[in-house]
Scaffold this active site. Structure first.
Site, PDB file in Angstrom:
ATOM      1  N   GLY A  42      58.773 -29.225 -96.031  1.00 38.79           N
ATOM      2  CA  GLY A  42      58.760 -27.780 -96.239  1.00 38.79           C
ATOM      3  C   GLY A  42      57.561 -27.118 -95.586  1.00 38.79           C
ATOM      4  N   GLY A  47      57.368 -25.381 -85.292  1.00 42.05           N
ATOM      5  CA  GLY A  47      57.483 -26.794 -84.912  1.00 42.05           C
ATOM      6  C   GLY A  47      58.707 -27.433 -85.555  1.00 42.05           C
ATOM      7  CG  HIS A  48      58.894 -27.975 -89.780  1.00 43.33           C
ATOM      8  ND1 HIS A  48      57.841 -27.229 -90.246  1.00 43.33           N
ATOM      9  CD2 HIS A  48      58.656 -29.256 -90.156  1.00 43.33           C
ATOM     10  CE1 HIS A  48      56.990 -28.024 -90.877  1.00 43.33           C
ATOM     11  NE2 HIS A  48      57.454 -29.257 -90.837  1.00 43.33           N
ATOM     12  CE  LYS A 162      50.950 -31.135 -86.807  1.00 39.91           C
ATOM     13  NZ  LYS A 162      49.951 -31.968 -87.508  1.00 39.91           N
ATOM     14  CG  ASP A 163      53.034 -35.813 -88.021  1.00 38.95           C
ATOM     15  OD1 ASP A 163      51.899 -35.813 -88.482  1.00 38.95           O
ATOM     16  OD2 ASP A 163      53.851 -34.893 -88.219  1.00 38.95           O
ATOM     17  CD  GLN A 166      55.774 -38.908 -90.099  1.00 38.15           C
ATOM     18  OE1 GLN A 166      55.289 -38.985 -91.205  1.00 38.15           O
ATOM     19  NE2 GLN A 166      56.322 -37.783 -89.651  1.00 38.15           N
ATOM     20  CB  SER A 198      49.696 -28.209 -88.741  1.00 39.98           C
ATOM     21  OG  SER A 198      49.310 -28.717 -89.987  1.00 39.98           O
TER      22      SER A 198
HETATM   23  O1  PAF Z   1      56.318 -35.557 -91.325  1.00 38.57           O
HETATM   24  C1  PAF Z   1      56.643 -35.252 -92.490  1.00 38.57           C
HETATM   25  O2  PAF Z   1      56.771 -34.077 -92.839  1.00 38.57           O
HETATM   26  C2  PAF Z   1      56.855 -36.360 -93.493  1.00 38.57           C
HETATM   27  O3  PAF Z   1      55.965 -37.409 -93.287  1.00 38.57           O
HETATM   28  C3  PAF Z   1      58.303 -36.852 -93.573  1.00 38.57           C
HETATM   29  C4  PAF Z   1      58.728 -37.518 -92.279  1.00 38.57           C
HETATM   30  C5  PAF Z   1      59.224 -35.684 -93.875  1.00 38.57           C
HETATM   31  C6  PAF Z   1      58.438 -37.878 -94.691  1.00 38.57           C
HETATM   32  O4  PAF Z   1      58.088 -37.344 -95.924  1.00 38.57           O
END
Ligand code: PAF
Length: 294
Positions: A42, A47-48, A162-163, A166, A198
């Site tokens: 959320g 970016g999202h 950005k991550d 991850q 971010s």
């Molecule tokens: O990048 C994020 O927002 C979180 O790490 C994710 C991938 C939604 C997992 O909770």
């Protein structure tokens, strides 16, 4: 529970329960639709929305999730302060044309409790950079994304660069679980001055966001300075600059080999690099990275 705006007659369907979401998705899959999935916590920003756009362009049914996963926060304070903007998020997703939004509760996601039921053998990814500075963070990320992938069973998964680490962890997870899901890494979205968007930026005031630009500016400077040889002086210089710009603590400034995240001390000038930064500004931990292709 359908949720729609009147203006554009968009119809995003919102689910809180796994069984209802799965019934809905099963119907879509039988009609041959490919599912694109955008997992989020959320506090959505452009970016999202880029991830959602990419999913809409690539697949027939875009599912977004909003779940602030407690198991990936190694810092309780960060969890408590994580911004929640659900109404605005729903509005943005609807405007964007997202088809399905999944907003489960903690109980729905972890009915037997939040404790981990398995350890993910992430190897070195867990020992370096974010892994080293945020103990157990990636175990929590794997736990929640494993659960979400089980629930949604997407064909395509959209993640933001950005991550960077991850993205690597989740590619590892998909391979480890031998899932048919294809990962798309979408470039970082920056504001006009270069600040990486971010959710945590919203905790900085406008002047503080100006200070935060030092990360991007120093990464840009680095690109102009790179030449074969030892790289330590460059990373040390950036650390000094960030402290001078008002950052109170630097977790790392590292120049790494992009497929392993091994730090490159001495560069041969032949391989691509990624520079990664994590630093605290006014109590907010910011991360950013730049991929450097030769
Ligand atoms: O990048 C994020 O927002 C979180 O790490 C994710 C991938 C939604 C997992 O909770």
């Amino acid at each position: 529970m359908p949720h729609s705006t009147n203006a554009l007659q968009l119809h995003m369907v919102l689910f809180k329960k796994i069984t209802q979401l799965q019934q809905y998705l099963a119907k879509a899959v039988t009609t041959g639709q490919q599912i694109g999935f955008v997992p989020t916590m959320g506090a959505l920003h452009e970016g999202h929305l880029q991830l959602v756009k990419q999913s809409l362009q690539t697949t027939q049914l875009t599912v977004c999730s909003i779940f602030v996963n407690p198991t990936q926060f190694n810092d309780a304070n960060d969890f408590d302060k994580y911004p929640i903007t659900l109404e605005a998020d729903i509005e943005c997703l609807e405007q964007q044309g997202c088809h399905v939004l999944f907003i489960p509760s903690v109980q729905e996601m972890y009915p037997t409790g939040v404790q981990a039921s398995q350890h993910y053998p992430l190897g070195n990814l867990e020992n370096v950079l974010e892994g080293a500075f945020r103990p157990n963070h990636y175990q929590g990320v794997c736990q929640v994304v494993h659960r979400l992938l089980d629930i949604v069973q997407p064909h395509q998964l959209f993640l933001g660069q950005k991550d960077f680490q991850q993205c690597m962890v989740l590619q590892w997870l998909v391979d480890f679980l031998a899932l048919p899901t294809q990962i798309h890494i979408v470039p970082t979205v920056r504001n006009t001055q270069g600040l990486a968007l971010s959710s945590r930026n919203t905790r900085l005031t406008e002047p503080q966001q100006q200070q935060a630009l030092a990360i991007y500016q120093n990464m840009a400077w680095l690109k102009t300075q790179l030449k074969p040889g030892k790289l330590t002086a460059l990373t040390e210089h950036i650390k000094t600059n960030l402290l001078a710009a008002g950052f109170e603590k630097i977790d790392y400034v590292a120049i790494c080999e992009p497929t392993t995240l091994t730090e490159v001390q001495e560069w041969d000038g032949q391989t691509n690099l990624v520079v990664l930064v994590a630093a605290f500004l006014h109590g907010v931990r910011l991360i950013d990275n730049e991929y450097i292709t030769i």
